[in-house]
Motif scaffolding. Sequence first.
Motif, PDB file in Angstrom:
ATOM      1  N   MET A  41      18.466 -36.454 -15.867  1.00 29.43           N
ATOM      2  CA  MET A  41      18.930 -37.602 -16.648  1.00 29.43           C
ATOM      3  C   MET A  41      17.909 -38.720 -16.638  1.00 29.43           C
ATOM      4  N   GLU A  44      15.270 -37.806 -18.946  1.00 27.69           N
ATOM      5  CA  GLU A  44      15.791 -37.628 -20.303  1.00 27.69           C
ATOM      6  C   GLU A  44      15.340 -36.301 -20.898  1.00 27.69           C
ATOM      7  N   PRO A  47      20.232 -34.751 -23.607  1.00 22.39           N
ATOM      8  CA  PRO A  47      21.276 -35.778 -23.632  1.00 22.39           C
ATOM      9  C   PRO A  47      22.127 -35.750 -22.363  1.00 22.39           C
ATOM     10  N   ALA A  48      22.628 -36.920 -21.957  1.00 22.86           N
ATOM     11  CA  ALA A  48      23.381 -37.031 -20.717  1.00 22.86           C
ATOM     12  C   ALA A  48      24.613 -36.137 -20.707  1.00 22.86           C
ATOM     13  N   VAL A 487      20.466 -43.507 -13.758  1.00 19.26           N
ATOM     14  CA  VAL A 487      21.302 -42.726 -14.660  1.00 19.26           C
ATOM     15  C   VAL A 487      22.394 -43.628 -15.216  1.00 19.26           C
ATOM     16  N   THR A 488      23.286 -43.070 -16.019  1.00 18.88           N
ATOM     17  CA  THR A 488      24.358 -43.855 -16.613  1.00 18.88           C
ATOM     18  C   THR A 488      25.339 -44.332 -15.546  1.00 18.88           C
TER      19      THR A 488
END
Length: 521
Positions: A41, A44, A47-48, A487-488
């Motif tokens: 992640m 990249e 996609p996450a 990360v997200t």
Amino acid sequence: METTSMPAAAASTTTSLGDSEAPLWQAIITLIMLVGMLVAMALEVAPADMIMMTTLTLFIPLGIVSVGDAVAGFANTGMLTVAVLLVVAAGVQATGATNPIRTFLERATRLKSGRTMSLPRILLIVIAPISLLSAFLNNTPVVAMMIPVLERFGQRLHIAPTKLLIPLSYASILGGTCTLIGTSTNLVVIGLAQEADPDFSMGLFDIAQVGLPVLLAGTLFMILAGPRLLPDRQGVAASLQRPKEYMTSMYVRNADEGGGSLVGKSIADAGLRQLPDLFLVQVERANSGDVINAPAPETILQAGDKLLFAGVVDSVVALGQVPGLRLAEQGSSSSLELYKLKGDDILIEAVVAPRSILVHRTVRQIGFRSRYHAAIIAVHRHGERIREKIGNITLQAGDALLMVAKADFLKQYRNQEHFALVSQVRQAINLEVLIVIAAAFGISKAMDNSGAADMLARGLLAAAKPTGTAGFYIMIYLATTLFSSAVTNNAAITIMFPVAFQAAVDANVRVDRFRHLQNSP
């Protein structure tokens, strides 16, 4: 070691997340896969949502989670609530509900006697409504809605976009920490908490006891330090490759058409001179047919004037909200409200294929609307600015057409030779976000079942032992912040929630305090 006794309401949370003994190899494999997921992640590589779902799927054949555990997140109330909020945010944007905010900003910062308002005061005026709005709507659509508003606002006050857009991002994050529905991360944490403890509940504003002081402190810092620390640069679009530019035509409404009138106003007074990512190429007079290229700001608009604009997709769509203008596709009098598409109408982008029958024919010759049941509203041609009316444009291979069509257009023409690419431009529900959230619940379950959460929790306990409960809070906060920087937020919560929960259980401290810490921006 300091401990905090748990109230009776939280007594049920003292049960460990994972009661069954799992083999050590499962915990090790889980941690290795999580590290791989974080690296993928951060780099990249995909996609996450794809990375997280792939990781979750790999846990199934290893026996770490069952199929039911893997898909349970798609039925979680937190994920479903986020989906509903995305639809609400799209509705807010579609109905022009941000217009009052734009009006408020313009009135609150209106210059008097030639004086310039100080940047700290401008930042306060900007941050206040945005943080309030983001407390009740998801951060991402709030930022997306406000970017064009603040860009135009900054142009009027001659302020670099970076001076306003960075505070926009921070204000939306800080405002989202004040209510349970302010961010998808809050809802994910509550969903995980309710899975771990079915008796747990939290009111809409309970989180405000932590979020409101953080919002006030962050606002104060931005107001005091922002003028010195915020970069003074123009938009990144100026330093990057130019985004895809569409050409579209708008017509000045007659006074009797309603919806406001720009007749008799200059281009500058109508607010058409400094539209973000949009350029007024020419004005064609309705009465005489005269064409004014690159019209001056003092040019007076007349009823029926055709205005030719060039800009990116979002800016072209935003023209539908300008009072006094109407969009007429193919030069006809029929109008389309891009922000209020009816029935199953959607906004579609299609690229003309090299061997398509559309090549070297005009839109009018093709009879595009009757043939495809779609209305072209803008055309992009790489490296060339098209000045003809849409109906008179001779299409070429590679032309990108922005149009309004029925939803079945995607299925009917996606694999046809007429178009090389067909895609929907904008959707109310962001499936990538929802898949990430749903996968987060399954990955959290894998950490619980494998014993990885317990292993990490014991490590945190050992590291924080000299400082007691305060040390636990600091460790959880710093670890979550570290993961969030790579990360997200939802992925970081996926990893840290079971660890924080288990650490709270082992240390006999109040679990809800750890949930607040994990909601930190």
